[in-house]
Write a protein that holds these residues in place. Structure first.
Motif, PDB file in Angstrom:
ATOM      1  N   ALA A  95       0.957  -1.246  -0.015  1.00 57.02           N
ATOM      2  CA  ALA A  95      -0.031   0.033   0.014  1.00 57.02           C
ATOM      3  C   ALA A  95       0.960   1.017  -0.226  1.00 57.02           C
ATOM      4  O   ALA A  95       1.842   1.355   0.904  1.00 57.02           O
ATOM      5  CB  ALA A  95      -0.973   0.138   1.246  1.00 57.02           C
ATOM      6  N   ARG A  96       0.586   2.171  -1.007  1.00 57.37           N
ATOM      7  CA  ARG A  96       1.379   3.148  -0.924  1.00 57.37           C
ATOM      8  C   ARG A  96       0.740   4.412  -0.647  1.00 57.37           C
ATOM      9  O   ARG A  96       1.057   5.495  -0.092  1.00 57.37           O
ATOM     10  CB  ARG A  96       1.989   3.409  -2.544  1.00 57.37           C
ATOM     11  N   SER A  97      -0.676   4.757  -1.135  1.00 51.28           N
ATOM     12  CA  SER A  97      -1.516   5.909  -0.995  1.00 51.28           C
ATOM     13  C   SER A  97      -2.201   5.926   0.406  1.00 51.28           C
ATOM     14  O   SER A  97      -2.131   4.871   1.277  1.00 51.28           O
ATOM     15  CB  SER A  97      -2.693   5.949  -2.063  1.00 51.28           C
ATOM     16  N   HIS A  98      -2.609   6.960   0.994  1.00 51.27           N
ATOM     17  CA  HIS A  98      -3.212   7.225   2.050  1.00 51.27           C
ATOM     18  C   HIS A  98      -4.337   6.221   2.237  1.00 51.27           C
ATOM     19  O   HIS A  98      -4.671   5.660   3.227  1.00 51.27           O
ATOM     20  CB  HIS A  98      -3.622   8.653   2.253  1.00 51.27           C
ATOM     21  N   GLU A  99      -5.179   6.446   1.168  1.00 47.35           N
ATOM     22  CA  GLU A  99      -6.276   5.394   1.176  1.00 47.35           C
ATOM     23  C   GLU A  99      -5.979   3.927   1.347  1.00 47.35           C
ATOM     24  O   GLU A  99      -6.589   3.026   1.917  1.00 47.35           O
ATOM     25  CB  GLU A  99      -7.084   5.727  -0.344  1.00 47.35           C
ATOM     26  N   GLY A 100      -5.069   3.784   0.393  1.00 48.45           N
ATOM     27  CA  GLY A 100      -4.703   2.147   0.381  1.00 48.45           C
ATOM     28  C   GLY A 100      -4.243   1.816   1.804  1.00 48.45           C
ATOM     29  O   GLY A 100      -4.574   0.530   2.225  1.00 48.45           O
ATOM     30  N   LYS A 101      -3.397   2.480   2.667  1.00 49.45           N
ATOM     31  CA  LYS A 101      -3.019   2.316   4.045  1.00 49.45           C
ATOM     32  C   LYS A 101      -4.165   2.315   4.990  1.00 49.45           C
ATOM     33  O   LYS A 101      -4.282   1.257   5.824  1.00 49.45           O
ATOM     34  CB  LYS A 101      -1.782   3.335   4.353  1.00 49.45           C
ATOM     35  N   LEU A 102      -5.072   2.949   4.624  1.00 47.81           N
ATOM     36  CA  LEU A 102      -6.505   3.076   5.657  1.00 47.81           C
ATOM     37  C   LEU A 102      -6.875   1.639   5.292  1.00 47.81           C
ATOM     38  O   LEU A 102      -7.582   1.035   6.299  1.00 47.81           O
ATOM     39  CB  LEU A 102      -7.206   4.045   5.138  1.00 47.81           C
ATOM     40  N   GLN A 103      -7.293   1.261   4.024  1.00 45.43           N
ATOM     41  CA  GLN A 103      -7.980  -0.152   3.727  1.00 45.43           C
ATOM     42  C   GLN A 103      -7.179  -1.345   4.324  1.00 45.43           C
ATOM     43  O   GLN A 103      -7.561  -2.350   5.067  1.00 45.43           O
ATOM     44  CB  GLN A 103      -8.128   0.068   2.382  1.00 45.43           C
ATOM     45  N   VAL A 104      -5.872  -1.433   4.164  1.00 48.55           N
ATOM     46  CA  VAL A 104      -5.173  -2.510   4.978  1.00 48.55           C
ATOM     47  C   VAL A 104      -5.328  -2.495   6.295  1.00 48.55           C
ATOM     48  O   VAL A 104      -5.489  -3.492   6.935  1.00 48.55           O
ATOM     49  CB  VAL A 104      -3.802  -2.425   4.214  1.00 48.55           C
ATOM     50  N   GLU A 105      -5.202  -1.204   6.818  1.00 51.68           N
ATOM     51  CA  GLU A 105      -5.169  -1.236   8.441  1.00 51.68           C
ATOM     52  C   GLU A 105      -6.568  -1.672   8.767  1.00 51.68           C
ATOM     53  O   GLU A 105      -6.675  -2.436   9.820  1.00 51.68           O
ATOM     54  CB  GLU A 105      -4.934   0.242   8.920  1.00 51.68           C
ATOM     55  N   LEU A 106      -7.520  -1.557   8.066  1.00 57.69           N
ATOM     56  CA  LEU A 106      -9.143  -1.790   8.557  1.00 57.69           C
ATOM     57  C   LEU A 106      -8.977  -3.339   8.589  1.00 57.69           C
ATOM     58  O   LEU A 106      -9.654  -3.800   9.422  1.00 57.69           O
ATOM     59  CB  LEU A 106      -9.968  -1.081   7.836  1.00 57.69           C
ATOM     60  N   ALA A 107      -8.687  -3.831   7.523  1.00 65.66           N
ATOM     61  CA  ALA A 107      -8.791  -5.400   7.280  1.00 65.66           C
ATOM     62  C   ALA A 107      -7.922  -5.993   8.376  1.00 65.66           C
ATOM     63  O   ALA A 107      -8.264  -7.185   8.992  1.00 65.66           O
ATOM     64  CB  ALA A 107      -8.155  -5.736   5.758  1.00 65.66           C
ATOM     65  N   ARG A 108      -6.595  -5.517   8.605  1.00 60.65           N
ATOM     66  CA  ARG A 108      -5.799  -5.867   9.571  1.00 60.65           C
ATOM     67  C   ARG A 108      -6.369  -5.912  10.943  1.00 60.65           C
ATOM     68  O   ARG A 108      -6.485  -7.178  11.779  1.00 60.65           O
ATOM     69  CB  ARG A 108      -4.644  -5.229   9.700  1.00 60.65           C
ATOM     70  N   LEU A 109      -7.087  -5.027  11.564  1.00 60.09           N
ATOM     71  CA  LEU A 109      -7.782  -4.728  12.465  1.00 60.09           C
ATOM     72  C   LEU A 109      -8.937  -5.852  12.599  1.00 60.09           C
ATOM     73  O   LEU A 109      -9.220  -6.197  13.799  1.00 60.09           O
ATOM     74  CB  LEU A 109      -8.359  -3.257  13.055  1.00 60.09           C
ATOM     75  N   GLN A 110      -9.758  -5.761  11.774  1.00 60.70           N
ATOM     76  CA  GLN A 110     -10.679  -6.880  11.582  1.00 60.70           C
ATOM     77  C   GLN A 110     -10.344  -8.198  11.934  1.00 60.70           C
ATOM     78  O   GLN A 110     -11.116  -8.892  12.635  1.00 60.70           O
ATOM     79  CB  GLN A 110     -11.762  -6.743  10.310  1.00 60.70           C
ATOM     80  N   TYR A 111      -9.052  -8.530  11.002  1.00 63.33           N
ATOM     81  CA  TYR A 111      -8.722  -9.961  11.609  1.00 63.33           C
ATOM     82  C   TYR A 111      -8.255 -10.088  13.001  1.00 63.33           C
ATOM     83  O   TYR A 111      -8.395 -11.141  13.579  1.00 63.33           O
ATOM     84  CB  TYR A 111      -7.321 -10.029  10.524  1.00 63.33           C
ATOM     85  N   LEU A 112      -7.431  -8.964  13.459  1.00 63.41           N
ATOM     86  CA  LEU A 112      -7.050  -9.145  14.921  1.00 63.41           C
ATOM     87  C   LEU A 112      -8.030  -9.452  15.842  1.00 63.41           C
ATOM     88  O   LEU A 112      -7.948 -10.128  16.992  1.00 63.41           O
ATOM     89  CB  LEU A 112      -6.004  -8.005  15.100  1.00 63.41           C
TER      90      LEU A 112
END
Length: 381
Positions: free
Chosen positions: A105-122
């Motif tokens: 992920a490079r863009s601000h949006e991409g990083k937010l999307q990955v962070e949301l998926a990671r938090l939901q997994y955790l």
């Protein structure tokens, strides 16, 4: 790392664990060994059963591996039980894909999307998985339950982080919606590139619009949506062309949900260019995997053109008689065109086809009722 796959009789099972190996390498892991087995159903406790777990442990020790990776998603309890039985970290396909997305992920949006998926997994893994969550003792003569207070605290913190991230993504989604409305007011014809990861979408995007989007022979090379104007001389106008994140078999639903803002570009497009790696022996299975994700995001009714890319890498015996024909896709006849983003072969024909589709849309008063008639060429088996 030892790769583990379990065959439950599904038609798409990868007996060589080739794709999982590519995912592991993409994430920076070295593959020490691979093991597969057959089961009618997952073992509730260890997924593979105690006997196979012992075999995996011996294999990991003999190969010097320090981690085990499963090709299927594991429940929190199965993951915890396997780590205790094997004495080493155990992860699954879902976490691996999340890790790759976090790296790319490079863009601000991409990083937010990955962070949301990671938090939901955790949030699903807070089932007494970590020793730091365990409380020592209770009052006099009592023992406290393991980790109840800390688990509740962690769950609350993750819940608050998920809420904040969703709110920030909602703002991004509104910004994208505003941009789309502006394009619609300009009567823009919107085309989105979709396809299985590593099918060559970004290379094709670069070849069509002379852009410099990052493209590489690896899985998930591009995560962030990029939109450029593509001028079609025969149509006498420009169209908006967007490159989107690649799909993959068993793409975690948390990622589909997290990337909703990005994938909305595909759902609201006038035309999808479904890019296929024609040189991959499993390309038909990959097509159906992409169609499954398109259904998940509500883009399955958008007209498609199948772009069979990597013509230069195809086996000579499998080369098509014609570069352009029609193909049956879930009960509908759609345009198919063979191209090579690397050599440029087939790109003039693709531009001509896109021009005809844009002109047809204009002739239909902008209602975009799908592809026009056959563009020529006999069907290729």
């Amino acid at each position: 790392m030892v790769l583990v796959g379990v065959d439950f009789g599904l038609p798409h099972f990868d007996h060589e664990l080739e794709e999982l190996g590519l995912l592991a390498q993409t994430a920076g892991f070295a593959v020490a060994d691979r093991v597969t087995c057959k089961r009618k159903a997952p073992d509730p406790a260890l997924f593979v059963g105690s006997g196979k777990a012992d075999e995996i442990k011996l294999l990991a020790q003999s190969s010097g591996a320090s981690e085990v990776l499963f090709d299927q998603a594991l429940s929190p309890a199965q993951q915890r039980n396997l780590e205790r039985a094997l004495g080493m970290p155990v992860n699954d396909r879902t976490l691996l894909i999340l890790q790759i997305f976090a790296q790319r992920a490079r863009s601000h949006e991409g990083k937010l999307q990955v962070e949301l998926a990671r938090l939901q997994y955790l949030s699903t893994r807070l089932v007494r998985r970590w020793t730091h969550l365990e409380r020592q003792t209770g009052g006099i003569g009592l023992r406290g339950g393991p980790g109840e207070t800390q688990i509740e605290l962690d769950r609350r913190m993750i819940g608050e982080a998920i809420k904040r991230t969703k709110e920030r993504l909602e703002k991004v989604k509104k910004q994208r919606a505003t941009q789309r409305r502006q394009r619609e007011r300009r009567d823009a014809f919107m085309i989105s590139l979709v396809g299985y990861t590593n099918a060559g979408k970004s290379s094709l995007f670069n070849a069509l619009v002379k852009a410099r989007t990052y493209a590489a022979d690896q899985l998930f090379a591009t995560l962030d949506t990029t939109t450029r104007q593509l001028y079609l001389g025969e149509a006498g106008r420009s169209v908006s062309l967007s490159d989107t994140v690649g799909f993959i078999r068993d793409l975690p639903h948390s990622l589909v949900d997290a990337f909703a803002a990005t994938l909305q570009e595909a759902a609201e497009a006038d035309l999808l260019l479904h890019v296929v790696d024609a040189s991959n022996p499993s390309h038909l299975e990959q097509i159906h995997s992409v169609l499954g994700v398109l259904r998940d995001i509500g883009a399955d009714q958008v007209p498609q053109v199948l772009i069979f890319n990597k013509l230069d890498a195809m086996d000579p015996s499998a080369l098509p008689r014609e570069l352009q024909d029609m193909m049956e896709l879930e009960g509908q006849s759609v345009h198919r065109i063979f191209v090579s983003a690397l050599t440029g072969q087939g790109l003039p024909e693709l531009r001509a086809l896109l021009s005809s589709l844009v002109l047809q849309r204009s002739a239909d008063s902008g209602e975009g009722e799908g592809a026009p008639g056959d563009a020529g060429g006999d069907p290729v088996c």
